[in-house]
Design an enzyme around this catalytic site. Structure first.
Site, PDB file in Angstrom:
ATOM      1  N   HIS A   1      -3.224   9.544   5.181  1.00 24.88           N
ATOM      2  CA  HIS A   1      -4.317  10.065   4.710  1.00 24.88           C
ATOM      3  C   HIS A   1      -5.641  10.101   5.702  1.00 24.88           C
ATOM      4  CE1 HIS A   1      -3.306   9.573  -0.001  1.00 24.88           C
ATOM      5  NE2 HIS A   1      -2.103   9.937   0.794  1.00 24.88           N
TER       6      HIS A   1
ATOM      7  N   GLU B   1      -8.512   9.164   5.230  1.00 26.63           N
ATOM      8  CA  GLU B   1      -9.192   7.881   5.310  1.00 26.63           C
ATOM      9  C   GLU B   1      -8.548   6.687   5.872  1.00 26.63           C
ATOM     10  OE1 GLU B   1      -9.793   9.343   1.225  1.00 26.63           O
ATOM     11  OE2 GLU B   1      -8.098   9.569   2.669  1.00 26.63           O
TER      12      GLU B   1
ATOM     13  N   CYS C   1      -8.089   7.879  -3.087  1.00 26.70           N
ATOM     14  CA  CYS C   1      -6.936   7.843  -3.877  1.00 26.70           C
ATOM     15  C   CYS C   1      -7.067   6.238  -4.027  1.00 26.70           C
ATOM     16  CB  CYS C   1      -5.537   8.126  -3.512  1.00 26.70           C
ATOM     17  SG  CYS C   1      -5.107   7.469  -2.017  1.00 26.70           S
TER      18      CYS C   1
ATOM     19  N   CYS D   1      -5.955   4.419  -0.514  1.00 24.64           N
ATOM     20  CA  CYS D   1      -7.230   4.658   0.506  1.00 24.64           C
ATOM     21  C   CYS D   1      -8.456   3.686   0.012  1.00 24.64           C
ATOM     22  CB  CYS D   1      -7.757   6.096   0.524  1.00 24.64           C
ATOM     23  SG  CYS D   1      -6.253   7.115   1.481  1.00 24.64           S
TER      24      CYS D   1
END
Length: 162
Positions: free
Chosen positions: A58, A60, A88, A91
């Protein structure tokens, strides 16, 4: 305050450009940047789950890893993380554990948002860090980008079915 508004827009535009990179790689278009307390870009990332076959790919997570390496610290308390979509659970956990100083995101995620929308992990008893959050920066641009991408994906699936 007006100056912060301009700065937040500037960095969110950079995150949006990274989201475009993710889209070009056929991944969910999410981008993230991390800025230090002097206003310098120290890390950036975009979703790369599919390209790298990595469920932790992801935007992040990619950016947090880069920033931690650059600063040689697992704590990023003097940094600001800009991301186009509400983080999410995974993260958000990384954001909390890295002690990011400020999170700025573009749009809420009504399916998996763990900052304010579905869950509120930063303010829960499970959090060891009180995370300041600003949401809605370049909201329309971030939302439009994601909606157009999902429409393309749906249209492609219809074509494959025929």
């Amino acid at each position: 305050m007006e100056n912060n508004f301009k700065i937040h827009h500037q960095w969110m535009k950079k995150a949006l450009s990274l989201a475009q990179k993710a889209e070009n790689l056929e991944d969910v278009p999410v981008g993230a940047v991390i800025v230090d307390n002097y206003g310098n870009l120290i890390a950036q990332g975009h979703n790369c789950k599919k390209r790298n076959n990595d469920p932790t790919g992801h935007a992040e997570i990619v950016a947090i890893r880069q920033a931690s390496q650059k600063l040689q610290s697992c704590y990023l308390e003097k940094c600001v993380l800009y991301v186009t979509l509400e983080p999410c659970i995974m993260c958000t956990g990384a954001i909390i554990h890295s002690r990011i100083g400020l999170l700025v995101y573009g749009i809420d995620d009504p399916k998996t948002g763990a900052i304010r929308t579905v869950l509120n992990l930063p303010d829960s008893n499970a959090s060891n860090h009180r995370l300041p959050v600003i949401s809605g920066i370049l909201k329309q641009d971030c939302q439009q980008h994601l909606q157009e991408w999902f429409k393309k994906i749906r249209d492609k699936k219809i074509i494959y079915i025929k």
